[in-house]
Motif scaffolding. Sequence first.
Motif, mmCIF file in Angstrom:
data_model
loop_
_atom_site.group_PDB
_atom_site.id
_atom_site.type_symbol
_atom_site.label_atom_id
_atom_site.label_comp_id
_atom_site.label_asym_id
_atom_site.label_seq_id
_atom_site.Cartn_x
_atom_site.Cartn_y
_atom_site.Cartn_z
ATOM 1 N N GLU A 125 -28.390 36.533 -10.132
ATOM 2 C CA GLU A 125 -29.168 36.499 -9.170
ATOM 3 C C GLU A 125 -29.097 34.963 -8.510
ATOM 4 O O GLU A 125 -28.388 34.270 -9.182
ATOM 5 N N TYR A 126 -29.519 34.724 -7.227
ATOM 6 C CA TYR A 126 -29.540 33.582 -6.699
ATOM 7 C C TYR A 126 -30.911 33.028 -6.240
ATOM 8 O O TYR A 126 -31.663 33.838 -5.726
ATOM 9 N N CYS A 127 -31.085 31.597 -6.236
ATOM 10 C CA CYS A 127 -32.389 31.139 -5.854
ATOM 11 C C CYS A 127 -32.433 31.254 -4.263
ATOM 12 O O CYS A 127 -31.490 30.955 -3.608
ATOM 13 N N LYS A 128 -33.386 31.562 -3.860
ATOM 14 C CA LYS A 128 -33.614 32.072 -2.478
ATOM 15 C C LYS A 128 -33.876 30.730 -1.427
ATOM 16 O O LYS A 128 -34.058 30.602 -0.206
ATOM 17 N N ASN A 129 -34.067 29.621 -2.179
ATOM 18 C CA ASN A 129 -34.285 28.413 -1.605
ATOM 19 C C ASN A 129 -33.089 27.628 -1.507
ATOM 20 O O ASN A 129 -32.630 27.075 -0.340
ATOM 21 N N GLU B 91 -30.078 28.632 -3.151
ATOM 22 C CA GLU B 91 -28.673 29.391 -3.298
ATOM 23 C C GLU B 91 -28.037 29.121 -4.603
ATOM 24 O O GLU B 91 -27.002 29.238 -4.411
ATOM 25 N N CYS C 196 -35.927 28.599 -10.807
ATOM 26 C CA CYS C 196 -34.522 27.762 -10.381
ATOM 27 C C CYS C 196 -34.409 26.258 -11.063
ATOM 28 O O CYS C 196 -35.598 25.592 -10.873
ATOM 29 N N GLY D 268 -37.099 35.324 -7.613
ATOM 30 C CA GLY D 268 -37.468 36.369 -6.860
ATOM 31 C C GLY D 268 -38.773 36.047 -5.787
ATOM 32 O O GLY D 268 -39.090 36.774 -5.010
ATOM 33 N N GLU D 269 -39.058 34.983 -5.914
ATOM 34 C CA GLU D 269 -40.091 34.230 -4.971
ATOM 35 C C GLU D 269 -39.487 33.832 -3.508
ATOM 36 O O GLU D 269 -38.512 33.354 -3.472
ATOM 37 N N GLU D 270 -40.404 33.961 -2.561
ATOM 38 C CA GLU D 270 -39.950 33.539 -1.172
ATOM 39 C C GLU D 270 -39.945 32.036 -1.102
ATOM 40 O O GLU D 270 -41.155 31.559 -1.343
ATOM 41 N N PRO D 271 -39.119 31.441 -0.435
ATOM 42 C CA PRO D 271 -39.551 29.686 -0.514
ATOM 43 C C PRO D 271 -40.543 29.604 0.751
ATOM 44 O O PRO D 271 -40.597 30.428 1.678
#
Length: 240
Positions: free
Chosen positions: A2-6, A8, A18, A26-29
């Motif tokens: 997985e990758y951090c959505k904030n 990356e 992260c 999995g959380e949205e920034p």
Amino acid sequence: MEYCKNCEVELDNDMAFCPLCGLRVGEEPIPVNIPIEKHPDFRDKTINEIENLSRTQKLKLIWKISGIILTSGIIVTLGINFIISQNINWAKYNLIASLVAFANISIVILFRKKPLILIICSLTSLILMFLTIDYFNGDSNWGIKLGIPIVTSIYVLSLVILVLIRISNQIGFNILAVVFIAIASLLLCIEIFVSLYSHQIIILKWSLIAGASLIPVSGILFYVHYKLKKGIELKRFFHI
């Protein structure tokens, strides 16, 4: 994986947060309002616009910015001088220096491909500056007796170096040797003009010492250039 959505950053499977920004996996920034002038896309666009300018446009931009900066400096110093002294005295030196600086910037931009005209025009502007300073100072004649001779020596020696570069069949250590000779000559001229201005006679001391140090170095550089011109490799020449 997985990758951090904030930010990356690549995350391991067992990570819950992260390690860089602390965002839960999995959380949205949370969106943050960034001022447009600080946004990366804005900065990249500005840089790209400058890079896409032609050489002439870049020089014109430099000329305009220099004019704005120097004009601002003139206005500020004149205003401060008048407020403090109710007169214009020391600020007039900043005025003439700023005007000459802007003139030289303009000369370089206009005649950058014509070094002879560039040197003549630039030297003329500096001579006028020294004459104006002498006029402001009254009868000191500092510019005529000291400033103009030294500046003229610098420009004449620079012109000699440019001419030698132009007529030289091979450019190498010989040009560096000429530069050292020019520096020694300039130091000699400076001491001559300073001693004439201060003592009305020529007294040579430190310039002879400097010349005695630089001339042998120039001779060595001429010799190395001559040997290399004959095809001798540096390793064999220096017995490496």
